[in-house]
Design a protein around this motif. Structure first.
Motif, PDB file in Angstrom:
ATOM      1  N   GLY A   1      -4.786   0.286 -11.819  1.00  0.00           N
ATOM      2  CA  GLY A   1      -4.040   0.002 -13.122  1.00  0.00           C
ATOM      3  C   GLY A   1      -2.880   0.609 -13.280  1.00  0.00           C
ATOM      4  O   GLY A   1      -1.894   0.521 -12.374  1.00  0.00           O
ATOM      5  N   PRO A   2      -2.819   1.136 -14.283  1.00  0.00           N
ATOM      6  CA  PRO A   2      -1.278   1.721 -14.786  1.00  0.00           C
ATOM      7  C   PRO A   2      -0.914   3.030 -14.025  1.00  0.00           C
ATOM      8  O   PRO A   2       0.205   3.401 -14.116  1.00  0.00           O
ATOM      9  CB  PRO A   2      -1.229   1.896 -16.317  1.00  0.00           C
ATOM     10  CG  PRO A   2      -2.791   2.444 -16.429  1.00  0.00           C
ATOM     11  CD  PRO A   2      -3.593   1.438 -15.492  1.00  0.00           C
ATOM     12  N   VAL A   3      -1.783   3.819 -13.237  1.00  0.00           N
ATOM     13  CA  VAL A   3      -1.283   4.761 -12.516  1.00  0.00           C
ATOM     14  C   VAL A   3      -0.536   4.642 -11.215  1.00  0.00           C
ATOM     15  O   VAL A   3       0.113   5.736 -10.718  1.00  0.00           O
ATOM     16  CB  VAL A   3      -2.362   5.704 -12.241  1.00  0.00           C
ATOM     17  CG1 VAL A   3      -3.293   6.072 -13.573  1.00  0.00           C
ATOM     18  CG2 VAL A   3      -3.377   5.165 -11.443  1.00  0.00           C
ATOM     19  N   GLY A   4      -0.264   3.407 -10.733  1.00  0.00           N
ATOM     20  CA  GLY A   4       0.448   3.150  -9.398  1.00  0.00           C
ATOM     21  C   GLY A   4       0.230   1.693  -9.195  1.00  0.00           C
ATOM     22  O   GLY A   4      -0.131   1.037  -9.765  1.00  0.00           O
ATOM     23  N   THR A   5       1.142   1.477  -7.934  1.00  0.00           N
ATOM     24  CA  THR A   5       1.458   0.141  -7.648  1.00  0.00           C
ATOM     25  C   THR A   5       1.417   0.396  -6.087  1.00  0.00           C
ATOM     26  O   THR A   5       1.934   1.034  -5.488  1.00  0.00           O
ATOM     27  CB  THR A   5       2.677  -0.223  -7.806  1.00  0.00           C
ATOM     28  OG1 THR A   5       2.728  -0.409  -9.184  1.00  0.00           O
ATOM     29  CG2 THR A   5       2.928  -1.758  -7.198  1.00  0.00           C
ATOM     30  N   VAL A   6       0.154  -0.409  -5.533  1.00  0.00           N
ATOM     31  CA  VAL A   6       0.004  -0.413  -3.887  1.00  0.00           C
ATOM     32  C   VAL A   6       1.380  -1.189  -3.312  1.00  0.00           C
ATOM     33  O   VAL A   6       1.652  -2.505  -3.713  1.00  0.00           O
ATOM     34  CB  VAL A   6      -1.256  -1.302  -3.542  1.00  0.00           C
ATOM     35  CG1 VAL A   6      -1.412  -1.308  -2.103  1.00  0.00           C
ATOM     36  CG2 VAL A   6      -2.451  -0.381  -3.955  1.00  0.00           C
ATOM     37  N   THR A   7       1.722  -0.635  -2.135  1.00  0.00           N
ATOM     38  CA  THR A   7       3.188  -0.979  -1.578  1.00  0.00           C
ATOM     39  C   THR A   7       2.714  -1.567  -0.556  1.00  0.00           C
ATOM     40  O   THR A   7       3.647  -2.602   0.181  1.00  0.00           O
ATOM     41  CB  THR A   7       4.440   0.080  -1.652  1.00  0.00           C
ATOM     42  OG1 THR A   7       3.997   1.044  -0.972  1.00  0.00           O
ATOM     43  CG2 THR A   7       4.799   0.052  -3.153  1.00  0.00           C
ATOM     44  N   ALA A   8       1.750  -1.228   0.420  1.00  0.00           N
ATOM     45  CA  ALA A   8       1.293  -1.669   1.880  1.00  0.00           C
ATOM     46  C   ALA A   8       0.124  -1.160   1.985  1.00  0.00           C
ATOM     47  O   ALA A   8      -0.273  -0.103   1.589  1.00  0.00           O
ATOM     48  CB  ALA A   8       2.444  -0.909   2.694  1.00  0.00           C
ATOM     49  N   VAL A   9      -0.596  -1.959   3.053  1.00  0.00           N
ATOM     50  CA  VAL A   9      -2.115  -1.565   3.725  1.00  0.00           C
ATOM     51  C   VAL A   9      -2.023  -2.088   4.862  1.00  0.00           C
ATOM     52  O   VAL A   9      -1.623  -3.172   5.094  1.00  0.00           O
ATOM     53  CB  VAL A   9      -3.223  -2.144   2.758  1.00  0.00           C
ATOM     54  CG1 VAL A   9      -4.514  -2.081   3.066  1.00  0.00           C
ATOM     55  CG2 VAL A   9      -3.228  -1.844   1.213  1.00  0.00           C
ATOM     56  N   ASP A  10      -2.682  -1.156   5.650  1.00  0.00           N
ATOM     57  CA  ASP A  10      -2.567  -1.406   7.250  1.00  0.00           C
ATOM     58  C   ASP A  10      -4.023  -1.171   7.377  1.00  0.00           C
ATOM     59  O   ASP A  10      -4.599  -0.328   7.278  1.00  0.00           O
ATOM     60  CB  ASP A  10      -1.779  -0.925   7.973  1.00  0.00           C
ATOM     61  CG  ASP A  10      -1.866  -1.183   9.460  1.00  0.00           C
ATOM     62  OD1 ASP A  10      -2.211  -2.420  10.030  1.00  0.00           O
ATOM     63  OD2 ASP A  10      -1.855  -0.248  10.462  1.00  0.00           O
TER      64      ASP A  10
END
Length: 129
Positions: A14-23
Protein backbone atom coordinates in the motif's frame (compact mmCIF):
# COMPACT_ATOMS: atom_id res chain seq x y z
CA UNK A 1 6.35 -16.73 -9.62
CA UNK A 2 8.31 -13.47 -9.42
CA UNK A 3 5.44 -11.51 -10.93
CA UNK A 4 2.92 -13.07 -8.52
CA UNK A 5 5.15 -12.15 -5.58
CA UNK A 6 5.67 -8.62 -6.93
CA UNK A 7 1.94 -8.04 -7.32
CA UNK A 8 1.03 -9.53 -3.94
CA UNK A 9 3.80 -7.58 -2.19
CA UNK A 10 2.78 -4.30 -3.82
CA UNK A 11 -0.89 -4.89 -2.98
CA UNK A 12 0.02 -5.46 0.68
CA UNK A 13 2.55 -2.62 0.87
CA UNK A 14 0.00 0.00 0.00
CA UNK A 15 1.22 3.51 0.83
CA UNK A 16 4.33 2.46 2.83
CA UNK A 17 6.48 1.56 -0.17
CA UNK A 18 6.92 0.55 -3.79
CA UNK A 19 8.27 -2.79 -4.99
CA UNK A 20 11.04 -2.13 -7.51
CA UNK A 21 12.31 -5.65 -8.27
CA UNK A 22 11.63 -9.29 -7.49
CA UNK A 23 13.81 -12.28 -8.30
CA UNK A 24 12.27 -15.68 -7.58
CA UNK A 25 13.24 -18.97 -9.17
CA UNK A 26 11.84 -22.28 -7.91
CA UNK A 27 14.28 -23.81 -5.44
CA UNK A 28 16.25 -20.58 -5.02
CA UNK A 29 16.28 -17.48 -2.90
CA UNK A 30 13.44 -15.00 -3.24
CA UNK A 31 14.76 -11.43 -3.40
CA UNK A 32 12.42 -8.45 -3.07
CA UNK A 33 13.65 -4.88 -3.43
CA UNK A 34 11.50 -1.92 -2.49
CA UNK A 35 11.65 1.82 -1.96
CA UNK A 36 10.47 3.04 1.41
CA UNK A 37 7.96 5.87 1.26
CA UNK A 38 8.95 9.07 3.03
CA UNK A 39 6.53 10.08 5.76
CA UNK A 40 5.88 13.34 7.63
CA UNK A 41 8.51 12.55 10.27
CA UNK A 42 11.66 10.45 10.54
CA UNK A 43 9.95 8.17 13.04
CA UNK A 44 7.03 7.53 10.70
CA UNK A 45 9.43 6.86 7.82
CA UNK A 46 11.19 4.25 10.00
CA UNK A 47 7.78 2.74 10.72
CA UNK A 48 7.09 2.57 6.97
CA UNK A 49 10.29 0.52 6.60
CA UNK A 50 9.28 -1.92 9.35
CA UNK A 51 5.70 -2.21 8.10
CA UNK A 52 7.09 -2.80 4.62
CA UNK A 53 9.11 -5.77 5.87
CA UNK A 54 6.08 -7.33 7.54
CA UNK A 55 3.78 -6.78 4.56
CA UNK A 56 6.27 -8.04 1.97
CA UNK A 57 7.00 -11.12 4.06
CA UNK A 58 3.27 -11.83 4.46
CA UNK A 59 2.89 -11.67 0.67
CA UNK A 60 5.95 -13.86 0.01
CA UNK A 61 4.81 -16.44 2.56
CA UNK A 62 1.31 -16.56 1.03
CA UNK A 63 2.45 -16.83 -2.60
CA UNK A 64 5.17 -19.39 -1.83
CA UNK A 65 2.76 -21.57 0.17
CA UNK A 66 0.48 -21.63 -2.88
CA UNK A 67 3.46 -22.54 -5.08
CA UNK A 68 4.61 -25.47 -2.94
CA UNK A 69 7.12 -23.66 -0.72
CA UNK A 70 9.95 -24.44 -3.15
CA UNK A 71 12.52 -21.84 -2.07
CA UNK A 72 15.64 -21.62 0.11
CA UNK A 73 15.06 -18.29 1.82
CA UNK A 74 14.08 -14.67 1.37
CA UNK A 75 16.20 -11.53 1.02
CA UNK A 76 14.69 -8.09 1.41
CA UNK A 77 16.46 -4.95 0.25
CA UNK A 78 14.90 -1.63 1.23
CA UNK A 79 16.05 1.64 -0.31
CA UNK A 80 15.47 5.21 0.75
CA UNK A 81 16.80 8.56 -0.47
CA UNK A 82 18.68 9.89 2.53
CA UNK A 83 18.91 13.67 3.05
CA UNK A 84 21.59 15.17 0.82
CA UNK A 85 21.75 12.26 -1.58
CA UNK A 86 20.40 12.09 -5.11
CA UNK A 87 19.84 8.34 -5.36
CA UNK A 88 18.12 5.94 -2.95
CA UNK A 89 20.60 4.03 -0.78
CA UNK A 90 20.16 0.57 0.71
CA UNK A 91 19.03 1.17 4.29
CA UNK A 92 17.50 -2.22 5.15
CA UNK A 93 19.00 -5.57 4.17
CA UNK A 94 17.43 -8.67 5.69
CA UNK A 95 17.71 -12.42 5.21
CA UNK A 96 15.12 -14.96 6.32
CA UNK A 97 15.62 -18.73 6.14
CA UNK A 98 12.80 -20.88 4.83
CA UNK A 99 12.14 -22.28 8.31
CA UNK A 100 11.96 -18.77 9.80
CA UNK A 101 9.46 -17.74 7.13
CA UNK A 102 7.31 -20.79 7.72
CA UNK A 103 7.33 -20.45 11.52
CA UNK A 104 6.78 -16.69 11.78
CA UNK A 105 3.55 -14.74 11.72
CA UNK A 106 4.34 -11.49 9.93
CA UNK A 107 1.61 -9.31 11.40
CA UNK A 108 1.49 -5.51 11.26
CA UNK A 109 0.94 -5.67 15.02
CA UNK A 110 4.53 -6.95 15.39
CA UNK A 111 6.12 -4.32 13.12
CA UNK A 112 8.52 -3.12 15.83
CA UNK A 113 10.11 -6.59 15.76
CA UNK A 114 10.53 -6.62 11.96
CA UNK A 115 14.33 -6.55 11.94
CA UNK A 116 14.74 -8.91 14.90
CA UNK A 117 12.64 -11.60 13.18
CA UNK A 118 15.23 -11.90 10.39
CA UNK A 119 18.06 -14.42 10.55
CA UNK A 120 20.47 -11.68 9.47
CA UNK A 121 20.02 -7.92 9.33
CA UNK A 122 22.06 -4.93 8.22
CA UNK A 123 20.28 -1.68 9.03
CA UNK A 124 21.58 1.79 8.13
CA UNK A 125 22.11 3.93 11.29
CA UNK A 126 19.41 6.36 10.11
CA UNK A 127 16.86 3.51 10.26
CA UNK A 128 17.79 2.03 13.64
CA UNK A 129 15.87 2.69 16.82
Amino acid sequence: LAERIRQAAQDRLGPVGTVTAVDAEPGGTVTVEWEITEAATTGLTKNNARLGVMRIMTAVKQVEAGAGDDYQGVRLIGRYRLPGSTEPAIVVRLRFSRSTVQQTEFSDLRYLEAYELADAAVIHPAFRG
